[in-house]
Design a protein around this motif. Structure first.
Motif, PDB file in Angstrom:
ATOM      1  N   LEU A 230      -0.775  -3.679 -20.153  1.00 29.86           N
ATOM      2  CA  LEU A 230      -0.535  -2.292 -20.562  1.00 29.86           C
ATOM      3  C   LEU A 230      -1.851  -1.537 -20.685  1.00 29.86           C
ATOM      4  N   ALA A 231      -2.690  -1.879 -21.685  1.00 34.46           N
ATOM      5  CA  ALA A 231      -3.907  -1.100 -21.933  1.00 34.46           C
ATOM      6  C   ALA A 231      -4.820  -1.050 -20.710  1.00 34.46           C
ATOM      7  N   LEU A 232      -5.125  -2.199 -20.145  1.00 37.15           N
ATOM      8  CA  LEU A 232      -6.031  -2.231 -18.997  1.00 37.15           C
ATOM      9  C   LEU A 232      -5.334  -1.771 -17.721  1.00 37.15           C
ATOM     10  N   ALA A 233      -4.159  -2.338 -17.434  1.00 34.06           N
ATOM     11  CA  ALA A 233      -3.500  -2.063 -16.157  1.00 34.06           C
ATOM     12  C   ALA A 233      -3.047  -0.615 -16.033  1.00 34.06           C
ATOM     13  N   PHE A 234      -2.549  -0.024 -17.112  1.00 33.26           N
ATOM     14  CA  PHE A 234      -2.105   1.364 -17.026  1.00 33.26           C
ATOM     15  C   PHE A 234      -3.293   2.321 -16.910  1.00 33.26           C
ATOM     16  N   THR A 235      -4.445   1.941 -17.478  1.00 29.77           N
ATOM     17  CA  THR A 235      -5.632   2.785 -17.339  1.00 29.77           C
ATOM     18  C   THR A 235      -6.171   2.745 -15.917  1.00 29.77           C
ATOM     19  N   THR A 236      -6.243   1.546 -15.323  1.00 25.35           N
ATOM     20  CA  THR A 236      -6.697   1.464 -13.935  1.00 25.35           C
ATOM     21  C   THR A 236      -5.700   2.141 -12.997  1.00 25.35           C
ATOM     22  N   TRP A 237      -4.398   2.062 -13.340  1.00 32.98           N
ATOM     23  CA  TRP A 237      -3.382   2.778 -12.564  1.00 32.98           C
ATOM     24  C   TRP A 237      -3.649   4.281 -12.611  1.00 32.98           C
ATOM     25  N   ALA A 238      -3.871   4.822 -13.808  1.00 36.34           N
ATOM     26  CA  ALA A 238      -4.105   6.260 -13.947  1.00 36.34           C
ATOM     27  C   ALA A 238      -5.372   6.678 -13.211  1.00 36.34           C
ATOM     28  N   TYR A 239      -6.401   5.837 -13.258  1.00 34.29           N
ATOM     29  CA  TYR A 239      -7.643   6.129 -12.525  1.00 34.29           C
ATOM     30  C   TYR A 239      -7.356   6.246 -11.028  1.00 34.29           C
ATOM     31  N   ALA A 240      -6.608   5.291 -10.488  1.00 28.67           N
ATOM     32  CA  ALA A 240      -6.294   5.318  -9.062  1.00 28.67           C
ATOM     33  C   ALA A 240      -5.354   6.463  -8.717  1.00 28.67           C
ATOM     34  N   LEU A 241      -4.353   6.722  -9.573  1.00 28.58           N
ATOM     35  CA  LEU A 241      -3.386   7.788  -9.310  1.00 28.58           C
ATOM     36  C   LEU A 241      -4.065   9.150  -9.279  1.00 28.58           C
ATOM     37  N   ALA A 242      -5.109   9.330 -10.100  1.00 28.29           N
ATOM     38  CA  ALA A 242      -5.826  10.608 -10.121  1.00 28.29           C
ATOM     39  C   ALA A 242      -6.555  10.859  -8.816  1.00 28.29           C
ATOM     40  N   ARG A 243      -6.740   9.816  -8.001  1.00 33.92           N
ATOM     41  CA  ARG A 243      -7.539   9.923  -6.781  1.00 33.92           C
ATOM     42  C   ARG A 243      -6.724   9.717  -5.508  1.00 33.92           C
ATOM     43  N   THR A 244      -5.408   9.664  -5.625  1.00 32.06           N
ATOM     44  CA  THR A 244      -4.556   9.543  -4.445  1.00 32.06           C
ATOM     45  C   THR A 244      -3.192  10.138  -4.776  1.00 32.06           C
ATOM     46  N   THR A 245      -2.242  10.021  -3.869  1.00 34.32           N
ATOM     47  CA  THR A 245      -0.927  10.604  -4.105  1.00 34.32           C
ATOM     48  C   THR A 245      -0.021   9.630  -4.858  1.00 34.32           C
ATOM     49  N   ALA A 246       0.972  10.181  -5.540  1.00 32.96           N
ATOM     50  CA  ALA A 246       1.931   9.342  -6.255  1.00 32.96           C
ATOM     51  C   ALA A 246       2.709   8.461  -5.276  1.00 32.96           C
ATOM     52  N   SER A 247       3.015   8.986  -4.090  1.00 32.61           N
ATOM     53  CA  SER A 247       3.772   8.215  -3.103  1.00 32.61           C
ATOM     54  C   SER A 247       3.007   6.971  -2.670  1.00 32.61           C
ATOM     55  N   ARG A 248       1.724   7.144  -2.390  1.00 35.51           N
ATOM     56  CA  ARG A 248       0.923   6.004  -1.933  1.00 35.51           C
ATOM     57  C   ARG A 248       0.753   4.975  -3.054  1.00 35.51           C
ATOM     58  N   MET A 249       0.554   5.441  -4.283  1.00 32.49           N
ATOM     59  CA  MET A 249       0.427   4.508  -5.406  1.00 32.49           C
ATOM     60  C   MET A 249       1.730   3.757  -5.630  1.00 32.49           C
ATOM     61  N   GLY A 250       2.857   4.456  -5.503  1.00 37.26           N
ATOM     62  CA  GLY A 250       4.146   3.783  -5.649  1.00 37.26           C
ATOM     63  C   GLY A 250       4.330   2.701  -4.608  1.00 37.26           C
ATOM     64  N   ALA A 251       3.922   2.991  -3.367  1.00 39.67           N
ATOM     65  CA  ALA A 251       4.041   1.990  -2.299  1.00 39.67           C
ATOM     66  C   ALA A 251       3.180   0.769  -2.584  1.00 39.67           C
ATOM     67  N   THR A 252       2.034   0.965  -3.242  1.00 36.16           N
ATOM     68  CA  THR A 252       1.135  -0.147  -3.556  1.00 36.16           C
ATOM     69  C   THR A 252       1.810  -1.184  -4.453  1.00 36.16           C
ATOM     70  N   THR A 253       2.705  -0.734  -5.329  1.00 32.51           N
ATOM     71  CA  THR A 253       3.342  -1.669  -6.265  1.00 32.51           C
ATOM     72  C   THR A 253       4.306  -2.626  -5.571  1.00 32.51           C
ATOM     73  N   TYR A 254       4.573  -2.414  -4.285  1.00 33.44           N
ATOM     74  CA  TYR A 254       5.408  -3.370  -3.557  1.00 33.44           C
ATOM     75  C   TYR A 254       4.709  -4.721  -3.393  1.00 33.44           C
ATOM     76  N   ALA A 255       3.410  -4.769  -3.681  1.00 34.05           N
ATOM     77  CA  ALA A 255       2.712  -6.059  -3.655  1.00 34.05           C
ATOM     78  C   ALA A 255       3.075  -6.923  -4.858  1.00 34.05           C
TER      79      ALA A 255
END
Length: 313
Positions: A230-255
């Protein structure tokens, strides 16, 4: 050797942050399976959120981040309610009603919903490679889900709960994206977590009772979920989401399904069958396709901007 351009460096950092998120979210499934045997859904969600909120608030104080600006609060409030709070409780409850394969299959509707909502509400582009990659990854998620599903392990209630979790996840991600235009990733994550914790306060009594009877192993898994997934993973998620689109970040979670299969194999000794391995490979292949760019896009990204050209002239 040439140093990467600022734009390329930002892209690499965002990809690294997304990778950290995906790995930690995958590990969470193993911890949830253990802690969920001794903590009820609401208690587990509240405990995880409280631990995460304490860690994040401490980091905010050290870094003197302060309160997010007013413009960020609508997105923070919606993502806190839908994703941090509602999603956590409903998913924990749903996984008690259905087998792991069915849960993974239904929840993986989330990235598709993110793509549709972000295209409609945020104006995200839907390039062919992203669509193709999502299609391949979803086929892989279906394969993993079918291979892991046990006979008679599903219920209508469980499927509905997992579907609601997917909707909450998608709505939370799309709401969080504009908030990151006003607040830092740490601010948006911290206060979203606090909103989710407040939403889950009615489960305080259950958390106290469960913690009194739970084993040390289950409680340590709960703490791990709060600190890392939660604390670490959601922060790194927000960092990445701020620098790309929500669609691309959503697709990344398929890993995540592919990594869950690998971690379950290593940590729990659950050897995957050929169909599960094939599905995991499809998930990873789809993510690679969705995050790739064609040659012309790479050339445009690498080309100097007009300002840079004038400065070098």
């Amino acid at each position: 050797m040439m140093n990467p351009s600022p734009a390329r460096r930002t892209e690499l950092l965002a990809a690294g942050a997304a990778t950290v998120t995906v790995v930690l979210w995958a590990s969470a499934f193993v911890s949830i399976r253990s802690a969920g045997e001794e903590y009820s859904p609401g208690a587990l969600a509240l405990g995880r959120l409280v631990v995460g909120a304490v860690v994040l608030a401490g980091i905010c104080l050290v870094r003197r981040e302060g309160v997010p600006p007013r413009a960020a609060w609508p997105g923070i409030a919606i993502s806190g309610l839908l994703w941090f709070g509602f999603y956590s409780v409903v998913l924990n409850w749903g996984e008690q009603q259905v087998d792991a394969g069915t849960a993974a299959l239904v929840v993986n509707i989330g990235p598709l919903l993110i793509a549709l909502l972000s295209a409609r509400l945020l104006g995200d582009r839907m390039p062919p490679r992203l669509l193709a990659g999502m299609a391949v990854s979803f086929a892989g998620a279906v394969t993993v889900g079918l291979s892991m599903s046990g006979g008679g392990g599903s219920s209508v209630l469980g499927v509905v709960l997992c579907l609601l979790a997917a909707v909450g996840y998608a709505g939370g991600v799309v709401a969080q994206k504009p908030a990151l235009g006003h607040g830092s990733p740490l601010q948006v994550t911290t206060f979203g977590c606090l909103v989710g914790a407040v939403l889950c306060l009615p489960f305080s009594g259950q958390l106290i009772d469960d913690a009194a009877d739970a084993s040390l192993s289950a409680t340590l898994n709960l703490v791990y979920l709060g600190v890392f997934s939660l604390a670490l993973a959601f922060t790194t998620w927000a960092y990445a989401l701020a620098r790309t689109t929500a669609s691309r970040m959503g697709a990344t979670t398929y890993a995540v399904p592919a990594l869950v299969v690998l971690m379950s194999w290593l940590a729990l000794g659950e050897a995957p069958g050929p169909l599960t391995l094939a599905g995991g490979a499809l998930c990873l292949a789809g993510v690679a396709v969705s995050r790739s760019r064609n040659r012309s896009a790479r050339v445009v990204a690498a080309a100097p901007q007009p300002e840079q050209t004038r400065e070098s002239a």
